[in-house]
Scaffold this motif. Structure first.
Motif, PDB file in Angstrom:
ATOM      1  N   ARG A 166       6.586   2.991   0.022  1.00 23.97           N
ATOM      2  CA  ARG A 166       7.016   2.571  -1.219  1.00 23.97           C
ATOM      3  C   ARG A 166       6.492   1.393  -1.698  1.00 23.97           C
ATOM      4  N   THR A 167       6.119   0.608  -0.852  1.00 25.19           N
ATOM      5  CA  THR A 167       5.522  -1.074  -1.432  1.00 25.19           C
ATOM      6  C   THR A 167       4.130  -0.616  -1.910  1.00 25.19           C
ATOM      7  N   THR A 168       3.383   0.218  -1.083  1.00 18.74           N
ATOM      8  CA  THR A 168       2.036   0.483  -1.597  1.00 18.74           C
ATOM      9  C   THR A 168       2.056   1.368  -2.964  1.00 18.74           C
ATOM     10  N   GLU A 169       2.937   2.407  -3.175  1.00 22.94           N
ATOM     11  CA  GLU A 169       3.245   2.947  -4.294  1.00 22.94           C
ATOM     12  C   GLU A 169       3.507   1.861  -5.698  1.00 22.94           C
ATOM     13  N   ARG A 170       4.220   0.942  -5.403  1.00 18.77           N
ATOM     14  CA  ARG A 170       4.464   0.017  -6.474  1.00 18.77           C
ATOM     15  C   ARG A 170       3.232  -0.941  -6.818  1.00 18.77           C
ATOM     16  N   ARG A 171       2.450  -1.231  -5.626  1.00 22.32           N
ATOM     17  CA  ARG A 171       1.462  -2.126  -5.864  1.00 22.32           C
ATOM     18  C   ARG A 171       0.002  -1.633  -6.307  1.00 22.32           C
ATOM     19  N   VAL A 172      -0.210  -0.401  -6.377  1.00 21.28           N
ATOM     20  CA  VAL A 172      -1.341   0.455  -6.668  1.00 21.28           C
ATOM     21  C   VAL A 172      -0.987   1.400  -7.951  1.00 21.28           C
ATOM     22  N   SER A 173      -2.033   1.857  -8.829  1.00 25.21           N
ATOM     23  CA  SER A 173      -1.828   2.676 -10.018  1.00 25.21           C
ATOM     24  C   SER A 173      -1.383   3.742  -9.240  1.00 25.21           C
ATOM     25  N   SER A 174      -0.628   4.762 -10.360  1.00 22.25           N
ATOM     26  CA  SER A 174      -0.168   6.000  -9.970  1.00 22.25           C
ATOM     27  C   SER A 174      -1.334   6.825  -9.340  1.00 22.25           C
ATOM     28  N   MET A 175      -2.508   6.802 -10.091  1.00 22.78           N
ATOM     29  CA  MET A 175      -3.313   7.771  -9.677  1.00 22.78           C
ATOM     30  C   MET A 175      -4.002   7.436  -8.202  1.00 22.78           C
ATOM     31  N   VAL A 176      -3.928   6.284  -7.681  1.00 26.45           N
ATOM     32  CA  VAL A 176      -4.490   6.101  -6.249  1.00 26.45           C
ATOM     33  C   VAL A 176      -3.331   6.352  -5.400  1.00 26.45           C
ATOM     34  N   ALA A 177      -1.876   6.079  -5.840  1.00 22.90           N
ATOM     35  CA  ALA A 177      -0.650   6.498  -5.097  1.00 22.90           C
ATOM     36  C   ALA A 177      -0.875   8.143  -4.757  1.00 22.90           C
ATOM     37  N   GLY A 178      -1.285   8.748  -5.839  1.00 23.32           N
ATOM     38  CA  GLY A 178      -1.313  10.029  -5.702  1.00 23.32           C
ATOM     39  C   GLY A 178      -2.395  10.690  -4.846  1.00 23.32           C
ATOM     40  N   ASP A 179      -3.843   9.829  -4.678  1.00 20.17           N
ATOM     41  CA  ASP A 179      -4.659  10.340  -3.912  1.00 20.17           C
ATOM     42  C   ASP A 179      -4.346  10.076  -2.487  1.00 20.17           C
ATOM     43  N   LEU A 180      -3.453   8.825  -2.346  1.00 19.93           N
ATOM     44  CA  LEU A 180      -3.036   8.592  -0.977  1.00 19.93           C
ATOM     45  C   LEU A 180      -1.798   9.566  -0.436  1.00 19.93           C
ATOM     46  N   PHE A 181      -0.839   9.598  -1.209  1.00 15.71           N
ATOM     47  CA  PHE A 181       0.447  10.008  -0.680  1.00 15.71           C
ATOM     48  C   PHE A 181       0.671  11.560  -1.287  1.00 15.71           C
TER      49      PHE A 181
END
Length: 177
Positions: free
Chosen positions: A117-132
């Protein structure tokens, strides 16, 4: 400098004072030799687990990447395991206890969710989508509840897509590329 970083030296100083206080209390209760042996055994266990958790994290990352899945969950689980093993390897009773707790599966899951959750808040939605992977969004079927509007305005008709059934989509935050 970021606001939170200026408190790091104070936090480290407090952690050292806490570790010393707990060591003295345990030394008085069990004896100095037993306290030293306890710290040594915890550090040795942490060093053994450090290698195991590192290999486990690497295998999880490789299997997710090989299957074409987003590796974020395996990476965060591996990072939490590595942090737990590292805290266990650092000489100290409090850090060893926190490290041991991070290796217990229910606590590890909670920590992984928190890191995600912390990572998803700190990075863009596109990066969060690529990660998770894509985020899950709940969609209610049926007509949306009317919102109270002033009498002078005509209410807009809701846009119904695909007969009101849920559709897959992607959330794009404005201003983030």
């Amino acid at each position: 400098m970021r606001r939170g970083l200026r408190f790091v030296p104070l936090a480290l100083l407090l952690a050292v004072v806490l570790e010393l206080a707990v060591f003295v209390l345990v030394g008085r209760a069990l004896g100095f030799g037993a306290a030293v042996l306890l710290v040594f055994a915890a550090s040795l266990l942490g060093l053994v687990l450090l290698r195991r958790e590192g290999m486990r994290a690497w295998r999880g990352f490789r299997s997710a990447a090989g299957a074409g899945q987003p590796p974020g969950r395996q990476v965060t689980d591996g990072l939490v395991g590595l942090a737990g093993a590292l805290l266990l390897a650092v000489p100290g009773l409090v850090s060893g206890l926190v490290g041991l707790l991070l290796l217990v599966p229910p606590v590890r899951r909670l920590a992984r969710v928190g890191v995600q959750r912390t990572t998803e808040r700190r990075v863009s939605s596109m990066v969060a989508g690529d990660l998770f992977g894509p985020r899950t969004v709940r969609v209610r079927q049926g007509a949306p509840q009317p919102t109270p509007r002033p009498q002078a305005e005509q209410p807009e008709q809701p846009v119904v897509v695909d007969g009101g059934r849920a559709i897959e989509g992607e959330i794009v935050e404005p201003g983030r590329n």
